[in-house]
Motif scaffolding. Structure first.
Motif, mmCIF file in Angstrom:
data_model
loop_
_atom_site.group_PDB
_atom_site.id
_atom_site.type_symbol
_atom_site.label_atom_id
_atom_site.label_comp_id
_atom_site.label_asym_id
_atom_site.label_seq_id
_atom_site.Cartn_x
_atom_site.Cartn_y
_atom_site.Cartn_z
ATOM 1 N N GLN A 131 14.053 -10.662 41.436
ATOM 2 C CA GLN A 131 13.504 -10.125 42.679
ATOM 3 C C GLN A 131 13.690 -11.092 43.839
ATOM 4 O O GLN A 131 13.987 -10.673 44.959
ATOM 5 C CB GLN A 131 12.031 -9.784 42.485
ATOM 6 C CG GLN A 131 11.799 -8.572 41.596
ATOM 7 C CD GLN A 131 10.341 -8.283 41.331
ATOM 8 O OE1 GLN A 131 9.466 -9.094 41.649
ATOM 9 N NE2 GLN A 131 10.054 -7.133 40.744
ATOM 10 N N GLY A 133 16.873 -10.721 45.314
ATOM 11 C CA GLY A 133 17.101 -9.402 45.906
ATOM 12 C C GLY A 133 17.728 -8.414 44.952
ATOM 13 O O GLY A 133 18.357 -7.445 45.371
ATOM 14 N N ARG A 134 17.544 -8.633 43.639
ATOM 15 C CA ARG A 134 18.168 -7.788 42.628
ATOM 16 C C ARG A 134 17.117 -7.285 41.637
ATOM 17 O O ARG A 134 15.970 -7.710 41.648
ATOM 18 C CB ARG A 134 19.238 -8.582 41.861
ATOM 19 C CG ARG A 134 20.346 -9.190 42.723
ATOM 20 C CD ARG A 134 21.374 -8.156 43.134
ATOM 21 N NE ARG A 134 22.042 -7.601 41.973
ATOM 22 C CZ ARG A 134 23.095 -8.186 41.358
ATOM 23 N NH1 ARG A 134 23.551 -9.356 41.786
ATOM 24 N NH2 ARG A 134 23.668 -7.590 40.326
#
Length: 303
Positions: A211, A214-215
């Motif tokens: 997270q 950004g995944r």
């Protein structure tokens, strides 16, 4: 006021579990008996100890205050038993330890097993938690000893350097990444993962790191142990994020390639903490020293 130590032990168990039935089971009484005892305790103290809501049984402010005193009380009872036990041979008592999954599976469990064999009158209660929650749990007397990854800013603890570990990526031997010696975390997130259970601190750490990048982690399977994780990796089900110490402790990893992870957080400094003001019983101090002195653990601190 009329209540017994059993009532206070039950209260502590319910507070820990946030569930009456689970707390009752922990002290080996029926839920109906637990409900009756809890009601009597609240009447004796003159205030509700819990609020029932969708999350379970949450402590009231009065309950939080009582819990702190009850934990201190049982620490005194434990010390009393230890003092009496000095008139017999050997260590006697009950030690509570909380740690993250990497520390438990890679380092603690083998040490714990040897200590319990050497000290047959010592019992242990081991709980897995995320590293971030462990220092506060030790300070709140929810555990006697805590082992966690990284530093802590929680005051009131004595912290000892325990071990150094490294998170690596396990992939099937015929995987497209298998020829790489090291890899960035973002590149691994393009593939399906085999993970520990959803409540495991190892999985929660993996999810949080993804997270932050950004995944999302593409989880194909959750399973119950690191040994099972690596077995499914070898079969080609997916890749996994595992501690190097765990791999070293397993009987074999045929069919698996290990990739170094090029991330600063992949190197895991594990610390051991106890309360600075704790008057630890002899058996707890002996267990703590046994953990720190384990030759395999100590060797990592100089790596």
């Amino acid at each position: 006021m009329r209540y017994e130590l059993t009532d206070l032990r039950l209260f502590m168990a319910i507070a820990q579990a946030k569930n009456l039935s689970t707390g009752a089971a922990a002290v080996h009484i029926t839920p109906s008996s637990a409900s009756y005892r809890l009601k009597n305790l609240e009447q004796a103290l003159g205030t509700p100890m819990f609020v029932r809501n969708a999350r379970g049984m949450e402590l009231t402010p009065a309950g939080e205050s009582v819990l702190a005193h009850v934990r201190e009380l049982f620490e005194g009872v434990e010390r009393m038993h230890e003092d009496v036990g000095r008139f017999t041979l050997g260590l006697k008592g009950h030690v509570r330890l909380t740690a993250n999954s990497s520390a438990l599976n890679g380092f603690i469990n083998p040490s714990l097993g040897r200590f319990l064999v050497l000290n047959p009158y010592v019992d242990a209660d081991i709980e897995e938690r995320q590293s971030e929650a462990i220092p506060a749990a030790v300070l709140a007397r929810e555990a006697d000893i805590g082992i966690f990854a990284g530093a802590t800013d929680v005051a009131g603890l004595d912290v000892y350097r325990y071990a150094v570990d490294q998170l690596v990526v396990a992939v099937p031997a015929d995987h497209p990444l298998a020829s790489e010696s090291e890899i960035k975390f973002g590149a691994v997130l393009d593939f399906d993962f085999v993970c520990m259970s959803r409540s495991s601190s190892n999985y929660l750490f993996l999810r949080d790191m993804a997270q932050k990048a950004g995944r999302q982690v593409r989880v194909r399977l959750h399973t119950h142990s690191f040994e099972a994780v690596l077995s499914f990796v070898a079969m080609g089900v997916g890749v996994a994020l595992v501690p190097r110490s765990v791999i070293a402790s397993l009987p074999g990893t045929a069919g698996i390639a290990m990739l170094a992870l090029v991330e600063p957080w992949a190197v895991r400094e594990l610390n051991l903490a106890v309360r600075a003001d704790a008057r630890l019983p002899t058996f707890t101090t002996a267990f703590m020293q046994f953990l720190l002195d384990d030759p395999r653990v100590a060797a990592t601190r100089g790596a």
